[in-house]
Motif scaffolding. Structure first.
Motif, mmCIF file in Angstrom:
data_model
loop_
_atom_site.group_PDB
_atom_site.id
_atom_site.type_symbol
_atom_site.label_atom_id
_atom_site.label_comp_id
_atom_site.label_asym_id
_atom_site.label_seq_id
_atom_site.Cartn_x
_atom_site.Cartn_y
_atom_site.Cartn_z
ATOM 1 N N ALA A 30 37.473 29.887 66.990
ATOM 2 C CA ALA A 30 38.904 30.086 67.207
ATOM 3 C C ALA A 30 39.710 29.440 66.085
ATOM 4 C CB ALA A 30 39.316 29.511 68.562
ATOM 5 N N GLU A 31 39.287 28.280 65.632
ATOM 6 C CA GLU A 31 39.979 27.598 64.543
ATOM 7 C C GLU A 31 39.879 28.392 63.241
ATOM 8 O OE1 GLU A 31 42.385 24.619 63.033
ATOM 9 O OE2 GLU A 31 41.789 24.943 65.112
ATOM 10 N N ARG A 32 38.718 28.959 62.945
ATOM 11 C CA ARG A 32 38.538 29.778 61.739
ATOM 12 C C ARG A 32 39.420 31.023 61.794
ATOM 13 N NH1 ARG A 32 32.035 29.095 61.543
ATOM 14 N NH2 ARG A 32 32.013 27.104 60.434
ATOM 15 N N GLU A 33 39.459 31.686 62.965
ATOM 16 C CA GLU A 33 40.295 32.876 63.114
ATOM 17 C C GLU A 33 41.769 32.530 62.915
ATOM 18 O OE1 GLU A 33 39.228 34.381 66.962
ATOM 19 O OE2 GLU A 33 37.348 35.260 66.232
ATOM 20 N N LYS A 34 42.179 31.407 63.432
ATOM 21 C CA LYS A 34 43.568 30.964 63.271
ATOM 22 C C LYS A 34 43.875 30.703 61.800
ATOM 23 C CE LYS A 34 44.974 26.776 64.132
ATOM 24 N NZ LYS A 34 45.249 25.510 64.757
ATOM 25 N N ASN A 35 42.955 30.051 61.100
ATOM 26 C CA ASN A 35 43.149 29.772 59.675
ATOM 27 C C ASN A 35 43.237 31.056 58.853
ATOM 28 O OD1 ASN A 35 43.255 27.025 60.036
ATOM 29 N ND2 ASN A 35 41.095 26.693 59.552
ATOM 30 N N GLU A 36 42.380 32.028 59.166
ATOM 31 C CA GLU A 36 42.426 33.316 58.459
ATOM 32 C C GLU A 36 43.773 33.998 58.688
ATOM 33 O OE1 GLU A 36 39.091 35.710 59.645
ATOM 34 O OE2 GLU A 36 37.633 34.255 58.892
ATOM 35 N N LEU A 37 44.262 33.981 59.903
ATOM 36 C CA LEU A 37 45.552 34.589 60.224
ATOM 37 C C LEU A 37 46.679 33.884 59.464
ATOM 38 C CD1 LEU A 37 47.246 36.587 61.887
ATOM 39 C CD2 LEU A 37 47.287 34.878 63.713
ATOM 40 N N LEU A 38 46.657 32.569 59.426
ATOM 41 C CA LEU A 38 47.680 31.816 58.700
ATOM 42 C C LEU A 38 47.636 32.106 57.203
ATOM 43 C CD1 LEU A 38 47.525 28.358 60.534
ATOM 44 C CD2 LEU A 38 49.402 30.013 60.598
ATOM 45 N N GLU A 39 46.428 32.243 56.643
ATOM 46 C CA GLU A 39 46.302 32.570 55.223
ATOM 47 C C GLU A 39 46.899 33.944 54.933
ATOM 48 O OE1 GLU A 39 42.276 32.129 53.830
ATOM 49 O OE2 GLU A 39 42.243 29.996 54.345
#
Length: 137
Positions: A118-127
């Protein structure tokens, strides 16, 4: 000259505690078997008297008779425990208690993996948002 022998009154809570410890049963295990809390077992063990129904439930959970608890003595306890342990069925004294089929460490690792994903998906979305690539809905 005769000395007066003073007989102590029965302290059922103390007898329950001594029987439980002689059997190697923890308060928490007894509480689980009885569907109560460890704190409640501690309170029961501090009381001098208890109602018959409670005594019978505790005795059954420990795999002994109510009379064995009422008449508890260090000498008699070993005989009663050995005899009752050999003939007991389905209680914590005989070692038949709930055994869980999952490893708690594996559950923690699964939770960690899910949080990491979930943290990785959130980071990808923010990028993508920072680069001006807003995802379409």
């Amino acid at each position: 000259m005769e000395t007066a022998v003073r007989k102590r009154p029965i302290h059922l809570g103390d007898h329950v505690r001594r029987m439980r410890t002689a059997l190697g049963v923890k308060q928490a295990s007894l509480a689980t078997e009885l569907g109560t809390t460890q704190q409640n077992i501690s309170r029961i063990e501090q009381e001098e008297d208890m109602d018959k129904a409670t005594l019978e439930k505790i005795a059954k959970a420990l795999g002994v008779t109510p009379e064995a608890i009422e008449n508890f003595s260090e000498e008699g306890a070993m005989f009663n425990i050995q005899t009752l342990h050999d003939n007991s069925s389905g209680n914590i004294a005989s070692g038949n208690y709930n055994q869980y089929t999952f490893n708690p460490i594996e559950k923690i690792v699964e939770l960690y993996d899910a949080l990491l994903k979930a943290e990785r998906e959130k980071n990808e979305l923010l990028e993508r948002i920072l680069k001006g690539q807003v995802p379409e809905k």
